[in-house]
Design a protein around this motif. Structure first.
Motif, short mmCIF file in Angstrom:
data_model
loop_
_atom_site.label_atom_id
_atom_site.label_comp_id
_atom_site.label_asym_id
_atom_site.label_seq_id
_atom_site.Cartn_x
_atom_site.Cartn_y
_atom_site.Cartn_z
N UNK A 1 -11.20 -11.11 -14.70
CA UNK A 1 -12.64 -10.82 -14.75
C UNK A 1 -13.03 -9.88 -13.63
N UNK A 2 -12.68 -10.24 -12.42
CA UNK A 2 -13.14 -9.48 -11.26
C UNK A 2 -12.51 -8.10 -11.16
N UNK A 3 -11.23 -7.98 -11.52
CA UNK A 3 -10.54 -6.70 -11.39
C UNK A 3 -10.71 -5.80 -12.61
N UNK A 4 -10.57 -6.41 -13.80
CA UNK A 4 -10.45 -5.59 -15.01
C UNK A 4 -11.77 -5.26 -15.70
N UNK A 5 -12.75 -6.19 -15.65
CA UNK A 5 -13.91 -5.83 -16.43
C UNK A 5 -15.27 -6.01 -15.79
N UNK A 6 -15.41 -6.74 -14.71
CA UNK A 6 -16.70 -6.78 -14.03
C UNK A 6 -17.16 -5.38 -13.61
N UNK B 1 -30.92 -3.62 -11.93
CA UNK B 1 -32.06 -4.40 -12.40
C UNK B 1 -31.70 -5.34 -13.54
N UNK B 2 -30.93 -4.85 -14.47
CA UNK B 2 -30.53 -5.69 -15.59
C UNK B 2 -29.62 -6.83 -15.13
N UNK C 1 -30.28 -10.77 -15.52
CA UNK C 1 -29.22 -11.60 -16.09
C UNK C 1 -28.89 -12.76 -15.15
N UNK C 2 -28.82 -12.48 -13.87
CA UNK C 2 -28.56 -13.53 -12.88
C UNK C 2 -29.63 -14.62 -12.92
N UNK C 3 -30.88 -14.22 -13.07
CA UNK C 3 -31.98 -15.21 -13.19
C UNK C 3 -31.78 -16.08 -14.43
N UNK C 4 -31.43 -15.46 -15.54
CA UNK C 4 -31.20 -16.22 -16.77
C UNK C 4 -30.01 -17.18 -16.61
N UNK D 1 -30.66 -13.18 -8.14
CA UNK D 1 -29.32 -12.74 -7.74
C UNK D 1 -28.67 -11.99 -8.90
N UNK D 2 -27.96 -11.00 -8.59
CA UNK D 2 -27.17 -10.21 -9.53
C UNK D 2 -26.19 -11.15 -10.26
N UNK D 3 -26.11 -11.03 -11.59
CA UNK D 3 -25.27 -11.91 -12.40
C UNK D 3 -23.80 -11.89 -12.02
#
Length: 157
Positions: A114-119, A129-130, A134-137, A1-3
């Motif tokens: 987090x969700x609005x300003x920098x994600x 892909x990255x 990252x999600x796996x980690x 899953x995407x981080x």
């Protein structure tokens, strides 16, 4: 899953618990106590995976987000201490609901930033892909998360 998707899912889980707490009958102290226990587990794990995996990767991929990361770590510090106080507080204590209300306000603010300003900046900088790697980690790091909020590094800062 995407981080970032993973973090957003965590945010949704916690928000659902917050709403459950807000809807709970004021006299049902047992239910409120159980909800708070779940919130403590969820937020402790969430803070751990953000600090151990996501934030370092975000800073590396999108150096412009460093100020956001540093502010988020400080917000974690406050939240983790509040969680530790809630963990030791009897649900019948007159401060229990007030402390939980302040926690909810702090976390909602943190999530919104987090969700609005920098994600979006991190997503653009990292790519699909990255973010999946990252999600796996992050998923693996969940199993390494401490049980106590004060065992998360930012609680000590």
């Amino acid at each position: 899953m995407d981080g970032i998707v993973l973090l957003r899912e965590d945010h949704k889980t916690v928000e659902k618990l917050f709403k459950e707490f807000e809807r709970a009958d004021d006299h049902d102290r047992t239910k409120k106590g159980e909800i708070v226990e779940q919130v403590i587990r969820e937020l402790t794990t969430h803070a751990w995976i953000e600090e151990q995996v996501f934030y370092p990767a975000a800073r590396e991929a999108a150096p412009d987000t460093t100020d956001h990361v540093l502010e988020s770590v400080e917000e974690h510090h406050v939240v983790l201490w509040m969680l530790s106080e809630l963990a030791g507080l009897d649900p019948s204590d007159e401060r229990f609901d007030a402390k939980m209300t302040v926690l909810i306000e702090n976390v909602r603010h943190h999530v919104e930033e987090e969700e609005q300003d920098w994600f979006p900046d991190v997503r653009k900088a990292m790519g699909r892909n990255r973010l999946r790697e990252l999600g796996d980690r992050m998923e693996t790091a969940r199993y390494e998360a401490p049980l106590g909020p004060l065992d998360v590094p930012s609680a000590d800062s």
